[in-house]
Each structure stands twice: as structure tokens, then as C-alpha cells.
Design an enzyme around this catalytic site. Structure first.
Site, short mmCIF file in Angstrom:
data_model
loop_
_atom_site.label_atom_id
_atom_site.label_comp_id
_atom_site.label_asym_id
_atom_site.label_seq_id
_atom_site.Cartn_x
_atom_site.Cartn_y
_atom_site.Cartn_z
N ALA A 68 -65.68 -79.52 -0.14
CA ALA A 68 -65.80 -78.25 0.57
C ALA A 68 -64.93 -78.28 1.81
CB ALA A 68 -67.26 -78.00 0.97
N ASP A 69 -64.55 -77.10 2.25
CA ASP A 69 -63.82 -76.97 3.51
C ASP A 69 -64.23 -75.66 4.16
OD1 ASP A 69 -61.38 -78.46 4.87
OD2 ASP A 69 -61.23 -76.31 5.28
#
Length: 194
Positions: A68-69
Site C-alpha cells: 500500500a501507499d
């Protein structure tokens, strides 16, 4: 299915644990630069998929890696993690008194080659803040590991966020409602513990 979390974020770890999902953590360094033509949600999705690609070769067929970012966008500007306290203060001065967008991109990559990439958006409004409030937050809470130089779950979230449209957990770094839905779809099985 064995879930692998490719993140050092204590917030993401806590959110997955709160969902009741068993997982292991696997970490490796990945370059977090992105092509300059990408905008807003595209950046978050690109970075999540880019991170997942680094794990592809090491995945067993029964594993799914979650990367995730999270990015903060003020208009078209992407505010990533600040380099130092001075940059954190400048970011928060830009955010105060305004509404901005938080995007979290997520990639679920299976060892069998299946992949899902998605993002979620939350609009966050800050009240006007004094310089002393901003400096207090930065010095006391050290938000250098957070996109946009703040954590909604921190002191600043309690005193500055006046409105939130979308998922609060997305602002924390993981849109858990979408993760649950997409993991269920990807694995074709119930995620509920028996």
C-alpha cells in the site's frame, strides 16, 4: 491463502490485526519515485503495484502480498513523507484551513499471478492552525514517516480535522473495507475465522 504484509507501518499492522486477519510481515527496500505525469490516485496505485512487483519472485503459490501507499494531495500537488521537521512544518502550513485529498493505493498480488490494484479517496478538512500548534505537533509527534506530515489518529487529528468525507481508516493508511472486499474476491473464500 497466506497473507503477507509488505509494510513497516504500525498502523497497517494494527488495522489488519483488528480485522482478525492472520499475516506475516516481509520487508524489502523499494524505490518510491514515480513518473511525473501521474496524478493523484494514479500515483498511489502506481506505487502500490511497483512495491508488489518487488515481491513477485519470492511468493509461494498460496501467498498473497499486500502493498500500500498513502499520499496526500493538495490540489494537484502530492505531499509525501517530509524529509525533515522544517518540511513537515511547511506542509502543515499549506494544509491548515483547507480541504485536501488522501489517496491510499493498494495492490494484492497472489503467488499464482493474480493481481488487484485499487485506491480509495478521503477528503479531509483542517481548521486554521497557529504556527505554535503546528510546531508543537511536529516536535512532539514526529510525523516524518507520514504522508502530508500528519496522522489523523494523532493529536493533530483531534484538534485540526473538522470534516472527513470517506473512510477514516483510509487516512490512517489502509482502506480496510476495500481490502476485505478485494481479498474475499481474490481468494474466493471466506475471511472469517472458523
Amino acid at each position: 491463502m497466506k497473507l503477507v504484509l509488505a509494510s513497516n507501518s504500525p498502523r497497517r499492522r494494527q488495522l489488519l490485526s483488528d480485522l482478525g486477519l492472520a499475516y506475516t510481515v516481509r520487508l524489502q527496500e523499494v524505490d518510491e519515485s514515480f513518473p511525473p505525469h501521474l496524478r493523484r490516485a494514479e500515483v498511489a496505485e502506481y506505487l502500490a503495484a511497483h512495491k508488489a512487483a518487488a515481491y513477485r519472485a519470492g511468493l509461494a503459490p498460496d501467498e498473497v502480498v499486500l502493498t500500500a501507499d498513502t499520499i496526500v494531495c493538495l490540489d494537484e500537488d502530492v505531499l509525501n513523507k517530509p524529509a525533515d521537521e522544517a518540511e513537515a512544518i511547511r506542509m502543515l502550513q499549506r494544509l491548515q484551513g483547507r480541504t485536501h485529498d488522501v489517496f491510499t493505493g493498494v495492490c494484492l498480488l497472489g503467488g499464482d499471478g493474480r493481481q488487484v490494484v485499487f485506491s480509495d479517496q478521503t477528503r479531509v478538512t483542517f481548521r486554521e492552525l497557529s504556527l505554535s500548534e503546528i510546531e508543537h505537533y511536529v516536535s512532539q509527534h514526529q510525523p516524518l514517516d507520514k504522508a502530508g506530515a500528519y496522522g489523523a489518529q494523532d493529536w493533530i487529528g483531534m484538534v485540526a480535522v473538522t470534516r472527513l468525507e470517506g473512510s477514516y481508516f483510509n487516512v490512517m493508511g489502509l482502506p480496510v473495507h476495500r481490502v476485505w472486499e478485494e481479498l474475499s474476491r481474490l481468494t474466493g473464500a471466506s475471511l472469517l475465522a472458523d
